[in-house]
Design a protein around this motif. Sequence first.
Motif, PDB file in Angstrom:
ATOM      1  N   PRO A 336       0.808  -1.230   0.000  1.00  0.00           N
ATOM      2  CA  PRO A 336       0.000   0.000   0.000  1.00  0.00           C
ATOM      3  C   PRO A 336       0.842   1.281   0.000  1.00  0.00           C
ATOM      4  O   PRO A 336       0.443   2.275  -0.604  1.00  0.00           O
ATOM      5  N   LEU A 337       2.011   1.254   0.633  1.00  0.00           N
ATOM      6  CA  LEU A 337       2.871   2.448   0.634  1.00  0.00           C
ATOM      7  C   LEU A 337       3.284   2.801  -0.793  1.00  0.00           C
ATOM      8  O   LEU A 337       3.352   3.967  -1.176  1.00  0.00           O
ATOM      9  N   VAL A 338       3.553   1.745  -1.580  1.00  0.00           N
ATOM     10  CA  VAL A 338       3.956   1.952  -2.968  1.00  0.00           C
ATOM     11  C   VAL A 338       2.741   2.389  -3.792  1.00  0.00           C
ATOM     12  O   VAL A 338       2.797   3.373  -4.541  1.00  0.00           O
ATOM     13  N   GLN A 339       1.628   1.675  -3.609  1.00  0.00           N
ATOM     14  CA  GLN A 339       0.434   1.981  -4.402  1.00  0.00           C
ATOM     15  C   GLN A 339      -0.114   3.385  -4.128  1.00  0.00           C
ATOM     16  O   GLN A 339      -0.585   4.064  -5.025  1.00  0.00           O
ATOM     17  N   GLU A 340      -0.026   3.805  -2.887  1.00  0.00           N
ATOM     18  CA  GLU A 340      -0.545   5.129  -2.540  1.00  0.00           C
ATOM     19  C   GLU A 340       0.465   6.245  -2.822  1.00  0.00           C
ATOM     20  O   GLU A 340       0.213   7.411  -2.535  1.00  0.00           O
ATOM     21  N   GLY A 341       1.623   5.852  -3.348  1.00  0.00           N
ATOM     22  CA  GLY A 341       2.630   6.857  -3.716  1.00  0.00           C
ATOM     23  C   GLY A 341       3.314   7.504  -2.520  1.00  0.00           C
ATOM     24  O   GLY A 341       3.911   8.571  -2.644  1.00  0.00           O
ATOM     25  N   LYS A 342       3.234   6.869  -1.360  1.00  0.00           N
ATOM     26  CA  LYS A 342       3.885   7.460  -0.183  1.00  0.00           C
ATOM     27  C   LYS A 342       5.397   7.275  -0.234  1.00  0.00           C
ATOM     28  O   LYS A 342       6.142   7.982   0.430  1.00  0.00           O
ATOM     29  N   VAL A 343       5.832   6.281  -0.979  1.00  0.00           N
ATOM     30  CA  VAL A 343       7.270   6.079  -1.179  1.00  0.00           C
ATOM     31  C   VAL A 343       7.536   6.013  -2.682  1.00  0.00           C
ATOM     32  O   VAL A 343       6.612   5.837  -3.481  1.00  0.00           O
ATOM     33  N   ASP A 348      12.504   2.448  -2.793  1.00  0.00           N
ATOM     34  CA  ASP A 348      12.663   3.657  -1.969  1.00  0.00           C
ATOM     35  C   ASP A 348      13.651   3.340  -0.837  1.00  0.00           C
ATOM     36  O   ASP A 348      13.528   2.313  -0.168  1.00  0.00           O
ATOM     37  N   PRO A 349      14.630   4.218  -0.623  1.00  0.00           N
ATOM     38  CA  PRO A 349      15.671   3.890   0.376  1.00  0.00           C
ATOM     39  C   PRO A 349      15.164   3.819   1.816  1.00  0.00           C
ATOM     40  O   PRO A 349      15.892   3.387   2.696  1.00  0.00           O
ATOM     41  N   ARG A 350      13.920   4.242   2.057  1.00  0.00           N
ATOM     42  CA  ARG A 350      13.381   4.110   3.422  1.00  0.00           C
ATOM     43  C   ARG A 350      12.781   2.731   3.656  1.00  0.00           C
ATOM     44  O   ARG A 350      12.489   2.361   4.789  1.00  0.00           O
ATOM     45  N   LEU A 351      12.564   1.980   2.569  1.00  0.00           N
ATOM     46  CA  LEU A 351      11.908   0.673   2.720  1.00  0.00           C
ATOM     47  C   LEU A 351      12.892  -0.424   3.116  1.00  0.00           C
ATOM     48  O   LEU A 351      14.060  -0.383   2.736  1.00  0.00           O
ATOM     49  N   PRO A 352      12.412  -1.441   3.845  1.00  0.00           N
ATOM     50  CA  PRO A 352      13.294  -2.571   4.182  1.00  0.00           C
ATOM     51  C   PRO A 352      13.351  -3.620   3.072  1.00  0.00           C
ATOM     52  O   PRO A 352      13.751  -4.741   3.295  1.00  0.00           O
ATOM     53  N   THR A 353      12.921  -3.236   1.845  1.00  0.00           N
ATOM     54  CA  THR A 353      13.072  -4.161   0.720  1.00  0.00           C
ATOM     55  C   THR A 353      14.557  -4.294   0.411  1.00  0.00           C
ATOM     56  O   THR A 353      15.341  -3.383   0.692  1.00  0.00           O
ATOM     57  N   LEU A 354      14.924  -5.407  -0.203  1.00  0.00           N
ATOM     58  CA  LEU A 354      16.331  -5.571  -0.570  1.00  0.00           C
ATOM     59  C   LEU A 354      16.728  -4.475  -1.551  1.00  0.00           C
ATOM     60  O   LEU A 354      17.826  -3.916  -1.468  1.00  0.00           O
ATOM     61  N   ALA A 355      15.801  -4.139  -2.475  1.00  0.00           N
ATOM     62  CA  ALA A 355      16.095  -3.086  -3.448  1.00  0.00           C
ATOM     63  C   ALA A 355      16.305  -1.740  -2.742  1.00  0.00           C
ATOM     64  O   ALA A 355      17.169  -0.953  -3.137  1.00  0.00           O
ATOM     65  N   ALA A 500      34.091  22.905  -7.312  1.00  0.00           N
ATOM     66  CA  ALA A 500      33.197  22.277  -6.322  1.00  0.00           C
ATOM     67  C   ALA A 500      31.954  21.757  -7.046  1.00  0.00           C
ATOM     68  O   ALA A 500      31.426  22.415  -7.937  1.00  0.00           O
ATOM     69  N   VAL A 501      31.543  20.559  -6.686  1.00  0.00           N
ATOM     70  CA  VAL A 501      30.401  19.934  -7.360  1.00  0.00           C
ATOM     71  C   VAL A 501      29.167  20.046  -6.469  1.00  0.00           C
ATOM     72  O   VAL A 501      29.194  19.636  -5.306  1.00  0.00           O
ATOM     73  N   SER A 502      28.118  20.594  -7.020  1.00  0.00           N
ATOM     74  CA  SER A 502      26.918  20.738  -6.193  1.00  0.00           C
ATOM     75  C   SER A 502      26.266  19.375  -6.009  1.00  0.00           C
ATOM     76  O   SER A 502      26.212  18.560  -6.935  1.00  0.00           O
ATOM     77  N   CYS A 503      25.835  19.088  -4.812  1.00  0.00           N
ATOM     78  CA  CYS A 503      25.201  17.796  -4.581  1.00  0.00           C
ATOM     79  C   CYS A 503      24.175  17.862  -3.459  1.00  0.00           C
ATOM     80  O   CYS A 503      24.128  18.819  -2.680  1.00  0.00           O
ATOM     81  N   ILE A 504      23.355  16.818  -3.470  1.00  0.00           N
ATOM     82  CA  ILE A 504      22.310  16.691  -2.451  1.00  0.00           C
ATOM     83  C   ILE A 504      22.500  15.339  -1.792  1.00  0.00           C
ATOM     84  O   ILE A 504      22.826  14.356  -2.465  1.00  0.00           O
ATOM     85  N   VAL A 505      22.330  15.290  -0.484  1.00  0.00           N
ATOM     86  CA  VAL A 505      22.324  13.995   0.198  1.00  0.00           C
ATOM     87  C   VAL A 505      20.926  13.786   0.773  1.00  0.00           C
ATOM     88  O   VAL A 505      20.430  14.614   1.539  1.00  0.00           O
ATOM     89  N   GLN A 506      20.296  12.701   0.343  1.00  0.00           N
ATOM     90  CA  GLN A 506      18.983  12.361   0.895  1.00  0.00           C
ATOM     91  C   GLN A 506      19.193  11.489   2.107  1.00  0.00           C
ATOM     92  O   GLN A 506      19.960  10.530   2.055  1.00  0.00           O
ATOM     93  N   LYS A 507      18.504  11.818   3.195  1.00  0.00           N
ATOM     94  CA  LYS A 507      18.687  11.044   4.423  1.00  0.00           C
ATOM     95  C   LYS A 507      17.408  10.309   4.777  1.00  0.00           C
ATOM     96  O   LYS A 507      16.441  10.919   5.242  1.00  0.00           O
ATOM     97  N   PRO A 508      17.394   8.990   4.554  1.00  0.00           N
ATOM     98  CA  PRO A 508      16.193   8.217   4.860  1.00  0.00           C
ATOM     99  C   PRO A 508      16.047   8.016   6.371  1.00  0.00           C
ATOM    100  O   PRO A 508      17.016   7.712   7.053  1.00  0.00           O
ATOM    101  N   GLY A 509      14.852   8.219   6.866  1.00  0.00           N
ATOM    102  CA  GLY A 509      14.584   7.982   8.289  1.00  0.00           C
ATOM    103  C   GLY A 509      13.502   6.924   8.439  1.00  0.00           C
ATOM    104  O   GLY A 509      13.053   6.335   7.449  1.00  0.00           O
ATOM    105  N   ALA A 510      13.065   6.677   9.666  1.00  0.00           N
ATOM    106  CA  ALA A 510      12.031   5.670   9.909  1.00  0.00           C
ATOM    107  C   ALA A 510      10.728   6.094   9.228  1.00  0.00           C
ATOM    108  O   ALA A 510      10.369   7.268   9.230  1.00  0.00           O
ATOM    109  N   LEU A 511      10.033   5.118   8.618  1.00  0.00           N
ATOM    110  CA  LEU A 511       8.795   5.429   7.897  1.00  0.00           C
ATOM    111  C   LEU A 511       7.622   5.684   8.827  1.00  0.00           C
ATOM    112  O   LEU A 511       6.680   6.380   8.473  1.00  0.00           O
ATOM    113  N   PHE A 512       7.671   5.074  10.012  1.00  0.00           N
ATOM    114  CA  PHE A 512       6.559   5.223  10.947  1.00  0.00           C
ATOM    115  C   PHE A 512       7.048   5.767  12.279  1.00  0.00           C
ATOM    116  O   PHE A 512       8.194   5.537  12.664  1.00  0.00           O
TER     117      PHE A 512
END
Length: 567
Positions: A336-343, A348-355, A500-512
């Motif tokens: 449902p998280l995937v289907q509802e577009g929440k991730v 998504d790096p916040r998920l505990p999927t292997l991917a 200098a190279v501009s960059c962004i770091v995404q920081k995944p946290g707990a989903l719930f």
Amino acid sequence: MASLQEIIRKHALKNAADHGKAMPSKIIGKVVAEYPAAKSDMKEVARLVAQEAEKVNMLSLQQIQQELSKFEFKAKEEEKKKELALPFAIEGQVVTRFPPEPSGYPHIGHAKAAWLDFECARKYSGKMILRFDDTNPEKESQEFVDAIKEGLAWLGIKWDKESYTSDYMPALYDYADRLLAAKAAYICTCSQEAIKKSRESKTACGCRSRTIEENRQLFEKMKEGFFDEGQAIMRFAGDMSSENTVMRDPTLFRIVKKLHYRQKDKYCCWPSYDFSVSILDSLEGVTHAMRTKEYELRNELYFAILDALSLRKPQLIEFARLEIKNAPVSKRLILPLVQEGKVDGFSDPRLPTLAGLRRRGIVPEAIREFVLEFGLSKVESQPGYEKLFWLNRKFLDRKAQRRFFVPDPVLLEIENVSPRGVAIKNHPNIDLGSRSLIVGSRFYISGEDAKALQPGEVFRLKDLYNVQLVQKESNKLIATFKEETGEVEKKIQWVPFEGAVSCIVQKPGALFDDEGNFRQDSLQEQSGFCEPSCIELPQGAIVQFERYGYCRLDQKSRSHLTFIYSC
Ligand code: ATP
Ligand code: MG
């Protein structure tokens, strides 16, 4: 052999890493277990432990983990091997199976089950089967089969045989017919509501007294598509008065009129999990069938079906289902998280999927060690991710190249320096090569470092030279070059202004959160600059941004990089 002092240090570090603080009372036993001679002077051991704990408690978690990664925990390794012992196992003849339903992406819970199947088979020089348990056309797809295979291959799990439950349909129909002939099963045409009620009241319905001939004819009709979904099921003639609700005449076959991803429209009468898993385990020669503890009540049915068919019975073994605090370790919760577009999809790096774990730079070795540490134990727990991250850092430490990244950058100008080239080692103590930088007099440093610096303070631009802060202006800092005269305590990372190279770091946290609500802000972002050489990193590379953490390069364009923070 390690000295007593080293052993104490190791356990103090470990205790602090596991519990946030080193507690002498928890450390002493571990020290003595590894160094029995210490027993002769417990007072001295207690003193040394207390002393070391105090020292360790002054360190940052990162320092603790860095130092800890140098130690081996041998005792643990041996404990683990022991835990994987299987009952009645014969060397060379053990067969295990991992039976995922291809109804979602594999997650870290599947990794636990699959590693246990794989390692147990390997321990006895046996074989492991990867079996897709695909008898529910409503939920399954080739995309999920592929994702499971890819996930396992990435983990490093090798299976000896690949099979699909749905390929066994003719055999399963044949065994169903044998059950009907033995009066061990019957066709029930009651409504779902009526079946539910009779199960609750522990009373059998009239269908149970159908003749063998009637049952056989009805089963043929089920297979031919005569019945609609829910109009007829095959039930096991169990025990309607059993205290085990599973045994109250459970479903063996049901009608599902949907196209199957593999068998297309060949079948519309599909077996239940209980029916197919017991028969396939027996037919495929499985000797040790492992599954999570919540199936325990189904064991009675598993054996009853095999008994009724006089089929060989494998050993059933249960282990604890893996759960992780505030993370959805279940297909039912992930979908449902995937289907509802929440991730952002299954990776998504916040998920505990292997991917998802892979995308955030968690390495297979860390997942393996994390899940195998639970062994075949049935004790349920809900660990957090900390241990996995700790293991991940341990594995990455040795292979991740170092780079500089400055979040929330601030300009730093150095007076009286001339431009120069500098080669910086990619790893402080392992030879992973080096990178060359050309530096002028302007740099970026992190906003946090800039804020903490005080005029007059001497600090080191890491791996370059020392400077002294002269002045803080609204939009930049000014410093002067300082000759080296001994060790400077504060060392900060920097990025040359030019290139200098501009960059962004995404920081995944707990989903719930702790109440189980979805956290809208579970993915944070930090922007800044990284070194010019980062542009040459291949997509997927994992580096350690010094004084920041391990990050994996997720996306790159010619002038902008997106990393995902790992741990
Ligand atoms: P879910 O759909 O909730 O993720 P499941 O048990 O229906 O779980 P399957 O694909 O049928 O998922 O599982 C295949 C195997 O993986 C089973 O043997 C199951 O016991 C095991 N497994 C699934 N989830 C976990 C978990 N969280 N921890 C350990 N093993 C698991
Ligand atoms: Mg399942």
